[in-house]
Design a protein around this motif. Sequence first.
Motif, short mmCIF file in Angstrom:
data_model
loop_
_atom_site.label_atom_id
_atom_site.label_comp_id
_atom_site.label_asym_id
_atom_site.label_seq_id
_atom_site.Cartn_x
_atom_site.Cartn_y
_atom_site.Cartn_z
N VAL A 45 44.26 25.71 42.50
CA VAL A 45 44.16 27.08 42.01
C VAL A 45 42.86 27.20 41.23
CG1 VAL A 45 45.15 28.76 40.38
CG2 VAL A 45 46.65 27.51 41.92
N ALA A 46 42.14 28.27 41.51
CA ALA A 46 40.93 28.60 40.77
C ALA A 46 41.20 29.88 40.00
CB ALA A 46 39.76 28.78 41.72
N THR A 47 40.56 30.03 38.86
CA THR A 47 40.79 31.23 38.05
C THR A 47 39.48 31.98 37.85
OG1 THR A 47 40.48 30.01 36.00
CG2 THR A 47 42.73 30.21 36.83
N LEU A 48 39.65 33.27 37.61
CA LEU A 48 38.52 34.15 37.34
C LEU A 48 38.93 35.07 36.20
CD1 LEU A 48 35.72 35.26 38.19
CD2 LEU A 48 36.94 36.79 39.75
N LYS A 49 38.15 35.06 35.13
CA LYS A 49 38.45 35.94 34.00
C LYS A 49 37.81 37.30 34.23
CE LYS A 49 39.83 33.82 30.14
NZ LYS A 49 39.82 33.96 28.74
N ASP B 216 52.63 29.43 47.40
CA ASP B 216 53.07 30.36 48.46
C ASP B 216 52.84 31.80 48.05
OD1 ASP B 216 53.86 28.31 50.16
OD2 ASP B 216 55.97 28.40 49.54
N ARG B 217 53.14 32.10 46.79
CA ARG B 217 52.95 33.47 46.31
C ARG B 217 51.48 33.85 46.27
NH1 ARG B 217 57.04 34.92 41.62
NH2 ARG B 217 56.13 36.93 42.07
N LEU B 218 50.62 32.90 45.91
CA LEU B 218 49.18 33.18 45.93
C LEU B 218 48.66 33.30 47.36
CD1 LEU B 218 47.94 30.91 43.01
CD2 LEU B 218 48.00 33.42 43.08
N PHE B 219 49.26 32.55 48.28
CA PHE B 219 48.87 32.69 49.68
C PHE B 219 49.20 34.09 50.18
CE2 PHE B 219 49.96 32.50 54.19
CZ PHE B 219 48.76 32.02 54.72
N GLU B 220 50.36 34.61 49.78
CA GLU B 220 50.79 35.94 50.20
C GLU B 220 49.95 37.04 49.56
OE1 GLU B 220 54.92 36.12 49.19
OE2 GLU B 220 55.43 34.46 50.52
N ASP B 221 49.60 36.86 48.30
CA ASP B 221 48.86 37.88 47.56
C ASP B 221 47.94 37.17 46.57
OD1 ASP B 221 47.98 40.29 46.50
OD2 ASP B 221 49.75 40.56 45.24
N ASN B 222 46.73 36.88 46.99
CA ASN B 222 45.79 36.11 46.19
C ASN B 222 45.23 36.94 45.03
OD1 ASN B 222 44.71 33.58 45.82
ND2 ASN B 222 43.18 33.76 47.44
N GLY B 223 44.89 36.28 43.95
CA GLY B 223 44.26 36.97 42.82
C GLY B 223 45.25 37.58 41.84
N GLN B 224 46.38 36.92 41.62
CA GLN B 224 47.39 37.47 40.72
C GLN B 224 47.20 36.98 39.28
OE1 GLN B 224 51.52 37.63 42.18
NE2 GLN B 224 50.75 36.58 44.01
N ARG B 225 47.62 37.83 38.36
CA ARG B 225 47.63 37.47 36.95
C ARG B 225 48.94 36.74 36.65
NH1 ARG B 225 46.55 43.09 36.66
NH2 ARG B 225 48.55 43.24 35.64
N LEU B 226 48.98 36.09 35.50
CA LEU B 226 50.17 35.35 35.09
C LEU B 226 51.41 36.23 35.09
CD1 LEU B 226 51.51 32.77 34.00
CD2 LEU B 226 50.77 33.47 31.71
N THR B 227 51.29 37.43 34.55
CA THR B 227 52.46 38.31 34.49
C THR B 227 52.98 38.64 35.89
OG1 THR B 227 50.99 40.22 34.32
CG2 THR B 227 51.89 39.36 32.27
N LYS C 298 43.20 37.03 33.43
CA LYS C 298 42.81 35.82 34.15
C LYS C 298 43.52 35.87 35.50
CE LYS C 298 42.88 30.80 33.44
NZ LYS C 298 43.37 29.75 32.53
N GLU C 299 42.75 35.98 36.56
CA GLU C 299 43.32 36.04 37.91
C GLU C 299 43.33 34.64 38.51
OE1 GLU C 299 40.73 38.81 39.81
OE2 GLU C 299 41.72 40.54 38.92
N HIS C 300 44.41 34.36 39.24
CA HIS C 300 44.59 33.05 39.87
C HIS C 300 44.43 33.18 41.37
CE1 HIS C 300 46.65 32.92 36.01
NE2 HIS C 300 46.34 31.64 36.00
N TYR C 301 43.64 32.27 41.94
CA TYR C 301 43.35 32.28 43.37
C TYR C 301 43.69 30.93 43.99
CZ TYR C 301 40.79 36.57 42.51
OH TYR C 301 40.46 37.85 42.16
N LEU C 302 44.26 30.98 45.16
CA LEU C 302 44.57 29.77 45.91
C LEU C 302 43.29 29.13 46.42
CD1 LEU C 302 46.62 27.93 47.43
CD2 LEU C 302 46.52 29.59 49.29
#
Length: 110
Positions: free
Chosen positions: A57-61, A20-31, A66-70
């Motif tokens: 979840v897909a990731t991009l370094k 849900d959080r990635l849906f609201e704001d995609n491309g977040q880092r772990l922190t 490391k950004e996380h994407y839904l």
Amino acid sequence: MNTDAVFKALADPSRRKLLDRLFEDNGQRLTELCVGLRMTRQAVSKHLGILERANLVATLKRGRDKEHYLNPVPIHEIAERWIGKYERGRLRALHDLKNKLESKLESKEK
């Protein structure tokens, strides 16, 4: 698609919250994903690993980040396979009923 992995990943409320959080704001880092959660950073990282293995979840370094994407595709595939086929008949019946009622209403107005 590994349906079992997707269902397992979606079964946990913490993982659904992360999605849900990635849906609201995609491309977040772990922190960023850890902010406001009542979990350790390691627990969030573990949940993200399960979501990644389920391809939710897909990731991009980017450098050291490391950004996380839904990835909504597995959820869509489950909806099509497990929900859509059961709902199509009902939706079609409702659509037909709506059209019949509207046509009767139109014929009365004339």
